[in-house]
Design a protein around this motif. Structure first.
Motif, mmCIF file in Angstrom:
data_model
loop_
_atom_site.group_PDB
_atom_site.id
_atom_site.type_symbol
_atom_site.label_atom_id
_atom_site.label_comp_id
_atom_site.label_asym_id
_atom_site.label_seq_id
_atom_site.Cartn_x
_atom_site.Cartn_y
_atom_site.Cartn_z
ATOM 1 N N ILE A 554 0.849 -1.188 0.000
ATOM 2 C CA ILE A 554 0.000 0.000 0.000
ATOM 3 C C ILE A 554 0.887 1.240 0.000
ATOM 4 N N GLN A 555 0.471 2.253 -0.761
ATOM 5 C CA GLN A 555 1.254 3.466 -0.923
ATOM 6 C C GLN A 555 0.526 4.659 -0.342
ATOM 7 N N LYS A 556 1.268 5.754 -0.190
ATOM 8 C CA LYS A 556 0.666 7.039 0.142
ATOM 9 C C LYS A 556 -0.584 7.244 -0.693
ATOM 10 N N GLY A 558 -3.209 5.484 -0.784
ATOM 11 C CA GLY A 558 -4.056 4.289 -0.809
ATOM 12 C C GLY A 558 -3.996 3.489 -2.100
ATOM 13 N N TYR A 560 -1.679 0.932 -4.765
ATOM 14 C CA TYR A 560 -0.791 -0.189 -4.479
ATOM 15 C C TYR A 560 0.309 -0.286 -5.522
ATOM 16 N N GLN B 56 -5.515 9.269 5.416
ATOM 17 C CA GLN B 56 -5.561 8.227 4.409
ATOM 18 C C GLN B 56 -6.907 7.514 4.469
ATOM 19 N N MET B 57 -7.495 7.223 3.270
ATOM 20 C CA MET B 57 -8.802 6.560 3.190
ATOM 21 C C MET B 57 -8.619 5.056 3.314
ATOM 22 N N VAL B 58 -8.271 4.550 4.467
ATOM 23 C CA VAL B 58 -7.837 3.163 4.539
ATOM 24 C C VAL B 58 -8.319 2.358 5.734
ATOM 25 N N ARG B 61 -9.385 -1.191 5.539
ATOM 26 C CA ARG B 61 -8.419 -2.247 5.212
ATOM 27 C C ARG B 61 -7.547 -2.603 6.407
ATOM 28 N N PHE B 79 -1.627 1.903 7.807
ATOM 29 C CA PHE B 79 -0.472 2.733 7.463
ATOM 30 C C PHE B 79 0.571 2.789 8.564
#
Ligand code: SRM
Ligand SMILES: Cc1cc2nc3c(=O)[nH]c(=O)nc-3n(C[C@H](O)[C@H](O)[C@H](O)COP(=O)(O)OP(=O)(O)OC[C@H]3O[C@@H](n4cnc5c(N)ncnc54)[C@H](O)[C@@H]3O)c2cc1C
Ligand code: SF4
Ligand code: FES
Lengths: 829, 116
Positions: A554-556, A558, A560, B56-58, B61, B79
């Motif tokens: 996962i990257q900055k 969101g 990949y 972050q929209m995460v 997950r 993250f």
């Protein structure tokens, strides 16, 4: 009544701490801060880390919103120029005038710059602010030889910074006959000097500089003894001068040698004006460290909020790491016989010097010096400060007890309750032990509830020992448990899961754990399960770390990244074309990685299955860049093309990468194979490295790049390919079974009793009689290999999980934005 | 004084769609909401999808789990592993963050989120 106004002049470390302490204790004040620098207060103590990757933001002690939230008006980049004590007003450069009820001067100090001819030339710097460091960094880019004037604590730190900036030849020029004259004695200095030499520093003692010569920029230094030295740049670190100019102008009492005079309440000669930190002179002393400054801040806060606390001087003991060498000095470091008895331990081979001064009656420790090894610093300092009675053989304090109970642990727990453990935040032993008794069980807990260890961090080892000591005293068994849900070490759990043939997380939790698990034990158990059974990991996707759950990093923002395996770094033109086409089709950024393969960044989670489908059709497999598993086996071109190559390193690297691909381990694994000792594949920086010799291969293990690089150690010499693979099977499986979670092979070996000799004995001489089993277990893993992406691409149920919105599977995350960069894209964030 | 809030129950998805003991993200207008199917406890939770730490929209997950003797249910951002209570939205790793939480109802295999 309206709220009294407090104006703080200077937004440095101590000025900030004053505000923090004041707002935490009272909301009664109207606080206004003026700072000369354009940044909010930052951590000057760790300033040098700016050169090791910390940003100015990382160094900040707080945020702009913190000031706003606490109702503090902050004027940055606007120094106070005048104090009118009759009207009780301050006047700033930008013209703001504020009436104060109380004024706090926290103006710090500036570097002392001696009046030497040529001092104004280009290439001469001081070392105090982030701006100074920016200037130094820019100039260092074109410099080859650097010098630091001053061999004190800050000077040596500046010298280290120059080395870090890539200046190969760095000199330290000290006027006194020894380094760090305020902290250590001649013998300690000699030991420090010989260690620093090994790191490439040239040290010149007894040297005083008479001229800085050169056209408009510095070219060489001339000394009083008629010698000279060619240098491209110079950092001055010749001491500090308290910033008392404002106070002087306002007619406050200052010393002719610098410093604003204060009493034990930190009041200046005007009772409404206080001075704290490095600008304050108490009892003819300037305290050039943060901890006393914080204490001064505390005293003023106490005064303003109606408490009574006084400053009576401060212990100047210090411990630091200079260019990798521990140096500490505590208590009365310089007292000599006949006023005391001195015990000295010296090991020139290892570069260790220790000295302790003991009262003549043998009862108390007065002070001492440690160079080269300073683990005992904290406990020795506590022994001095708390007047703890010495054991019958006080030399044990520096030699370690030979046989019997360790003195350190015992001494620690016998400290009095009010012993100050963290001096930055003034946290006592009692506060820490009580927190443990109330359930805090790790250093993070303690930081959270007591703030101990959040300042300079120097007390962290001591705090950890105290936690362990208290838990032990409470009858709590301390060991390396995985987390609050599993009372076992990874190795124990590994064996238990194996014996009981447990195949999923819930079963393991039901059998051996409690609660509902967490982000620490889930991936740890996931790794154990795959090392044992090598099942498809996405079947249990929600116990995997995010990268493993989506089989991509996962990257900055969101998105990949996609990294197909390119074994040994060898790739056909056709496959290169496929990568290009896929990247184009899905709008991905491409880059060659440091691991000899190609990374495609910026993929939406929804696109991952389609991207992999195309790659797999073209013959690619997952590169496991997301997993704690084998990454790459780097190769050099070897005997097929290289004129020096002894064997075919590429073929061997490919064979090994193919063998161990997909094997899950406690942390990631990297390998390398070089065709000769020139070592183009950097194999000795890998978890396992193989280097061709005339007679076969040399096998190295447990190397590491990363933040703490370490060279691999030689395990076996001149072995043939089959033996090499056999040893690797054993080595890797032994690591997989016994290492703690997220422990690289280097750290694993560092912690192993007996080190490489022990490991050799296990792997080569079969000392544990487990080699046959290790080989079988590894062979099982090799036989059960599958490409995880292939499993997903071919399974509609699994594919369905790669969506952003569960109720709008076609839609991509609208929060993801890109912007152009060098003809490709980058995440906008 | 007492305020009674009007809760609108929005159909989010089918229960089968959300992985067991994990999360998924639901789109509600311009909002992103993370829902969690805590099978081990037989419970459902929902929070904002945005992690307040680095925006972050995460969170959907992230891994879920529990903390402490009271078994406070929580989610860990993938993250930097900041953790948040699924009950109160409070950050459990010592920072001052707070995330929004929503009530969840499951009926006939359909998952509804309560929006105030
Ligand atoms: C892509 C790459 C940088 C590049 O553009 O060259 C890279 C990228 C990342 N590295 Fe690396 N490392 C890359 C080569 C390296 C190397 C060089 C090498 O392998 O020869 C090193 C030093 C060698 C070593 O590991 O000993 C390296 C040492 C690290 C570390 C520190 C490990 C340590 O033991 O200290 C981390 C952090 C970690 O794993 O915990 C890390 C972590 C990361 C992560 C996974 C961080 C993350 O979680 O987001 C990066 C994301 C990759 C991605 O999104 O795809 N990366 N990383 C390289 C991928 C190599 C590959 O083909 O797989
Ligand atoms: C490289 C380096 C390493 C160090 N390492 C250590 C260490 O390991 N351990 C340790 O204990 N200490 C260390 N120190 C010392 C420590 O940083 C200082 O003791 C501490 O910063 C003092 O805080 P202070 O607030 O008094 O001064 P400062 O942090 O210097 O803050 C004073 C501020 O006031 C501002 N100011 C001055 N005049 C005015 C004015 N008229 N109006 C408005 N603003 C004004 C200045 O610009 C400055 O921003 C180190 C220092 C340096 C430079
Ligand atoms: S390591 Fe040896 S064989 Fe490999 S490229 Fe370098 S010189 Fe050539
Ligand atoms: S973005 Fe969520 S923890 Fe950092």
């Amino acid at each position: 009544m309206s709220q009294p106004t407090i104006v703080v002049v200077g937004n440095g470390m101590v000025g900030y701490k004053f505000c923090e302490k004041l707002v935490s204790r009272s909301a009664q004040f109207n606080i206004i801060v003026f700072g000369e620098e354009s940044r909010i207060a930052y951590d000057r103590v760790h300033l040098s880390e700016y050169f090791n990757g910390k940003s100015a933001d990382d160094l900040s002690l707080s945020t702009l919103s913190w000031y706003a939230d606490n109702g503090i008006a902050l004027h940055l980049d606007d120094p106070i120029q005048e104090i009118n004590r009759i009207d009780k007003t301050v006047h700033s450069l930008k013209g703001t005038v504020i009436k104060y009820d109380y004024l706090v001067l926290a103006t710090g100090s500036s570097p002392f710059v001696p009046n030497i001819e040529g001092i104004e030339k280009n290439g001469v710097f001081v070392y105090r602010t982030i701006e100074d460091l920016d200037l130094i960094r820019d100039y260092a880019a074109n410099a080859k030889v650097g010098a630091v004037m001053g061999g004190g604590l800050l000077g040596l730190e500046a010298a280290k910074a120059l080395i870090d900036l890539g200046i190969k030849e760095t000199h330290v020029i000290e006027f006194a006959p020894r380094l760090m004259p305020r902290q250590i004695d001649s013998a300690g200095s000699a030991m420090l000097q010989s260690k620093l030499k090994q790191f490439g520093l040239s040290i010149h003692l007894n040297k005083s500089t008479s001229e800085i010569a050169g056209d408009d920029k510095i070219e060489f230094l001339k000394f009083n003894d008629d010698t000279s030295l060619m240098v491209d740049m110079l950092v001055i670190s010749a001491g500090i001068r308290p910033r008392d100019e404002l106070a002087k102008l306002a007619g406050l009492q200052t010393s002719s040698r610098g410093g604003i005079m204060v009493n034990e309440k930190m009041q200046t000669s005007d009772e409404c004006i206080f001075a704290i930190g490095e600008c304050a002179l108490y009892n003819s002393m300037i305290y050039g460290l943060v901890a006393p400054g914080y204490e001064m801040a505390d005293i003023v806060v106490a005064y303003l909020t109606g408490g009574d606390k006084f400053f009576y001087g401060y212990d100047m003991s210090t411990k630091l790491k200079l260019i990798g060498v521990d140096v500490a000095s505590f208590g009365d470091a310089f007292v000599t016989e006949p006023e005391c008895r001195t015990i000295v331990f010296e090991d020139t081979h290892k570069g260790i010097y220790k000295r302790i001064n003991i009262s003549n009656d043998g009862k108390y420790l007065l002070g001492g010096i440690l160079v080269g090894e300073a683990e005992a610093y904290n406990i020795l300092l506590q022994t001095v400060n708390n007047k703890i009675l010495l054991p019958p053989n006080p030399e044990d304090l520096i030699l370690g007890s030979r046989g019997g109970e360790g003195v350190e642990g015992a001494g620690l727990m016998s400290l009095p309750d009010d012993a100050l453990i963290c001096s930055c935040e003034a946290v006592s032993k009692l506060a820490i032990c009580s927190a443990v008794n109330e359930g805090a069980s790790g250093i993070d807990d303690i930081k959270k509830c007591t703030k101990a260890g959040t300042g300079c961090g120097g007390c962290v080892p001591l705090v950890k020992d105290l936690i362990a000591g208290t838990m032990k005293a409470n009858g709590q068994y301390v060991k390396n448990v995985i987390c609050e849900h599993f009372d076992y070490s990874r190795q124990e759990l590994f064996d238990m899961v194996k014996i009981n043939k447990l195949k999923n997380y819930d079963l393991v939790l039901d059998h051996f754990g409690k609660g509902d698990g967490c982000e620490v034990c889930k991936p740890a158990v996931a790794s154990i399960l795959s090392s044992l059974w090598n099942d498809v990991i996405v079947k249990q996707d929600t116990i995997q770390d995010s990268n493993d759950r989506y089989l991509a990093n996962i990257q900055k923002g969101g998105t990949y990244s996609v990294v197909p395996r390119i074994p040994g770094g060898e790739i056909t033109p056709d496959k290169l074309i496929v990568i290009g086409q896929v990247a184009k089709r899905y709008g991905l950024y491409t880059k060659i990685t440091g691991g000899q393969r190609i990374d495609m960044f910026g993929a939406h989670v929804n696109d991952l299955p389609a991207i992999w489908e195309e790659l797999i059709d073209a013959g690619f497999e997952s590169g496991h860049a997301y997993g704690k598993s084998l990454r790459t086996v780097k190769s050099c071109v070897g005997s097929t093309w290289c004129r020096y190559g002894l064997h075919d390193s590429v073929s061997f690297a490919i064979e090994i990468e193919e063998r161990y691909k997909g094997v899950r381990s406690p942390h990631k694994l990297k390998g390398g194979v070089s065709g000769c000792v020139r070592e183009c594949a950097e194999a000795q920086a890998k978890d396992f490295g193989i280097i061709a010799t005339e007679k076969g291969w040399n096998l190295y293990v447990c190397g590491n790049g990363g933040s703490k690089p370490q060279h691999a150690q030689l395990l076996a010499t001149d072995i043939d390919s089959a033996t090499c693979i056999k040893y690797l099977d054993r080595f890797l499986m032994f690591y997989i079974k016994t290492a703690d979670p997220l422990t690289r092979t280097a750290t694993w070996l560092n912690k192993m009793d007996g080190g490489i000799a022990y490991l050799k004995n296990v792997i080569i001489n079969n000392s544990l009689d487990i080699n046959e089993q290790l080989e079988e277990e590894m062979q099982d893993l090799v036989n059960t290999y599958h490409c995880e992406w292939k499993e997903v691409v071919e399974n509609d149920e699994l594919r369905k999980r790669f969506v952003h919105f569960i109720n709008a599977p076609e839609e991509k995350d609208p929060a993801i934005k890109f912007e152009p960069m060098r003809e490709q894209i980058k995440a906008k964030w | 004084m007492e305020t009674i809030l009007d809760i609108e129950w929005v159909l989010a998805c089918y229960a089968d769609d959300v992985p067991a003991n994990g999360g998924a993200c639901v789109k509600h207008g311009n909002e992103q909401i993370a829902i969690y199917n805590f099978v081990r406890r037989g419970e459902w939770y929902a929070t904002q999808n945005l992690c307040p730490h680095k925006q972050q929209m995460v969170l959907s997950r992230g891994m879920i789990g529990s903390e402490g003797d009271s078994c406070e249910p929580k989610v860990a951002c993938p993250f930097h592993k900041k953790t948040f209570s699924l009950l109160s939205g409070e950050c459990l790793s010592g920072d001052e963050f707070q995330i929004k939480t929503y009530p969840v109802r499951v009926e006939d295999g359909k998952v509804y989120i309560g929006i105030v």
